[in-house]
Design an enzyme around this catalytic site. Structure first.
Site, PDB file in Angstrom:
ATOM      1  N   VAL A 190       0.808  -1.219   0.000  1.00 10.73           N
ATOM      2  CA  VAL A 190       0.000   0.000   0.000  1.00 10.73           C
ATOM      3  C   VAL A 190       0.843   1.272   0.000  1.00 10.73           C
ATOM      4  O   VAL A 190       0.319   2.359  -0.302  1.00 10.73           O
ATOM      5  CB  VAL A 190      -0.964  -0.010   1.207  1.00 10.73           C
ATOM      6  CG1 VAL A 190      -0.235   0.321   2.506  1.00 10.73           C
ATOM      7  CG2 VAL A 190      -2.139   0.929   0.998  1.00 10.73           C
ATOM      8  N   TYR A 191       2.136   1.200   0.306  1.00  9.95           N
ATOM      9  CA  TYR A 191       2.968   2.403   0.328  1.00  9.95           C
ATOM     10  C   TYR A 191       3.038   3.006  -1.074  1.00  9.95           C
ATOM     11  O   TYR A 191       3.612   2.414  -1.996  1.00  9.95           O
ATOM     12  CB  TYR A 191       4.376   2.100   0.831  1.00  9.95           C
ATOM     13  CG  TYR A 191       4.456   1.671   2.289  1.00  9.95           C
ATOM     14  CD1 TYR A 191       3.410   1.878   3.166  1.00  9.95           C
ATOM     15  CD2 TYR A 191       5.605   1.058   2.772  1.00  9.95           C
ATOM     16  CE1 TYR A 191       3.493   1.486   4.496  1.00  9.95           C
ATOM     17  CE2 TYR A 191       5.708   0.665   4.099  1.00  9.95           C
ATOM     18  CZ  TYR A 191       4.641   0.875   4.953  1.00  9.95           C
ATOM     19  OH  TYR A 191       4.721   0.478   6.269  1.00  9.95           O
ATOM     20  N   SER A 192       2.478   4.182  -1.214  1.00 12.09           N
ATOM     21  CA  SER A 192       2.368   4.855  -2.516  1.00 12.09           C
ATOM     22  C   SER A 192       1.755   3.932  -3.570  1.00 12.09           C
ATOM     23  O   SER A 192       2.101   3.985  -4.750  1.00 12.09           O
ATOM     24  CB  SER A 192       3.728   5.373  -2.995  1.00 12.09           C
ATOM     25  OG  SER A 192       4.179   6.438  -2.197  1.00 12.09           O
ATOM     26  N   LEU A 193       0.840   3.073  -3.112  1.00 17.19           N
ATOM     27  CA  LEU A 193       0.121   2.148  -3.993  1.00 17.19           C
ATOM     28  C   LEU A 193       1.064   1.363  -4.896  1.00 17.19           C
ATOM     29  O   LEU A 193       0.873   1.275  -6.114  1.00 17.19           O
ATOM     30  CB  LEU A 193      -0.920   2.911  -4.817  1.00 17.19           C
ATOM     31  CG  LEU A 193      -2.060   3.544  -4.006  1.00 17.19           C
ATOM     32  CD1 LEU A 193      -2.997   4.327  -4.906  1.00 17.19           C
ATOM     33  CD2 LEU A 193      -2.831   2.476  -3.227  1.00 17.19           C
TER      34      LEU A 193
END
Length: 345
Positions: free
Chosen positions: A78-81
């Protein structure tokens, strides 16, 4: 017992530094005692945090971590998608051999709108591991972690899916993050009862300003041989600077960090001031004191350092040479008062 490797880093402004390595919990996996947290590498236009570094600015930090002997890297889908995984994967392929590094990523967060866009269902886990591997450019991750507890999916479904990920060779170990101790114990019990792969690590919220995990989670991890890899070890920088210092871009815009700490600012200030006082007496940076406290907290394996500057890494590695006395630990801990639980949901 941690082992030590000497690493000359005179050119980076320190006389000498060293990295230590230890086992992750009761596994045979060696990890550096400093883990580089990679949430700060990504695309500010693709995620909630506007302070993250783009790829060009991220790569020197990752490279310097490797030069200092850091072998443990933690990111999440999910980090920066997904952008963080892409940046970390490319840098590690360029700067290191795959067998020399330990890559950890996480699953749970919403990656797209609509049904099955997140969570810990079998469908989500088996889909997201493949997406993460593609972004990282590797055939497997060393540690695959559930980012949060999913109340909408039976834990039996989640644990069996994670077991199948390990059986398929796509992950070497599995871990968990940020949940109630009773939930973690339930997951461990389900895996043991069914003969599935057990969690080997807990990534939880722990630092001198937030010690609620000492009540149940840390004793549980000690009893079960679980390695603890705390996030936010410096309380989003609050433990490293003057209380009245000018706010940084992150402190101004990171609403998650503000929700964790702003409500207890009055009592937290007393702890921060004691860190500063002890750092002056020891003639070391404040970060050394805050991390030394955490590194001596059993069963902590490796604090996750969210470095976005090369100096952040140098300071973190320097903390490995600091050992606090029992009186110093008591001095740092004495002002603490119970805090509202944050991070589990």
């Amino acid at each position: 017992m941690a082992t030590t490797r000497r690493t000359d880093i005179h050119e980076h402004g320190q006389e000498d530094g060293h990295m230590e390595y230890t086992k992750l919990g009761t596994t045979g996996l060696d990890v550096s005692r400093i883990c580089l947290g990679c949430m700060g590498f990504g695309d500010p236009e693709r995620w909630i945090h506007k302070w993250v570094l783009d790829e060009e600015r991220s790569r020197p930090v990752i490279r310097h971590a490797l030069e200092l002997g850091v072998t443990f890297f933690d990111t999440a889908n999910v980090y920066s998608l997904g952008r963080s995984e892409e940046i970390v994967g490319r840098a590690l392929r360029d700067y290191a051999r795959r067998d020399e590094v330990v890559i950890a990523t996480k699953v749970h967060g919403t990656m797209r709108d609509g049904p099955n866009g997140g969570g810990l269902s079998r469908k989500a886990i088996l889909s997201e591991i493949d997406h993460s591997l593609a972004r990282l450019g590797t055939e497997y991750v060393d540690l695959y972690q559930i980012h949060r507890w999913d109340p909408l999916t039976p834990i039996e479904e989640t644990m069996e899916a994670l077991h199948d990920v390990v059986r398929a060779g796509k992950a070497r170990y599995i871990g968990a993050s940020a949940m109630w101790a009773w939930q973690f114990q339930r997951a461990l019990h389900v895996a043991e009862r069914r003969g599935w792969t057990r969690f080997v690590s807990m990534q939880d919220h722990l630092n001198l300003l937030y010690r609620e995990e000492e009540r149940e989670m840390l004793p549980l991890c000690r009893a079960e041989g679980i390695g603890v890899i705390p996030y936010s070890p410096l309380a989003s920088g609050r433990l490293t600077r003057e209380w009245s210092a000018d706010r940084t871009l992150r402190s101004e815009t990171d609403q998650i960090a503000r929700s964790k700490y702003d409500a207890t600012a009055d009592t937290d200030q007393q702890v921060v001031e004691r860190v500063a006082d002890l750092a002056r007496r020891r003639d070391v940076p404040r970060v050394h004191i805050a991390l030394a406290w955490l590194l001596q907290k059993s069963p902590v394996t490796a604090p996750i350092i969210g470095a976005t500057k090369i100096s952040h890494l140098d300071d973190a590695v320097g903390a490995l040479s600091v050992t606090l006395t029992a009186d110093e630990v008591a001095y740092l801990e004495e002002p603490y008062v119970p805090h509202p639980v944050v991070g589990h949901q």
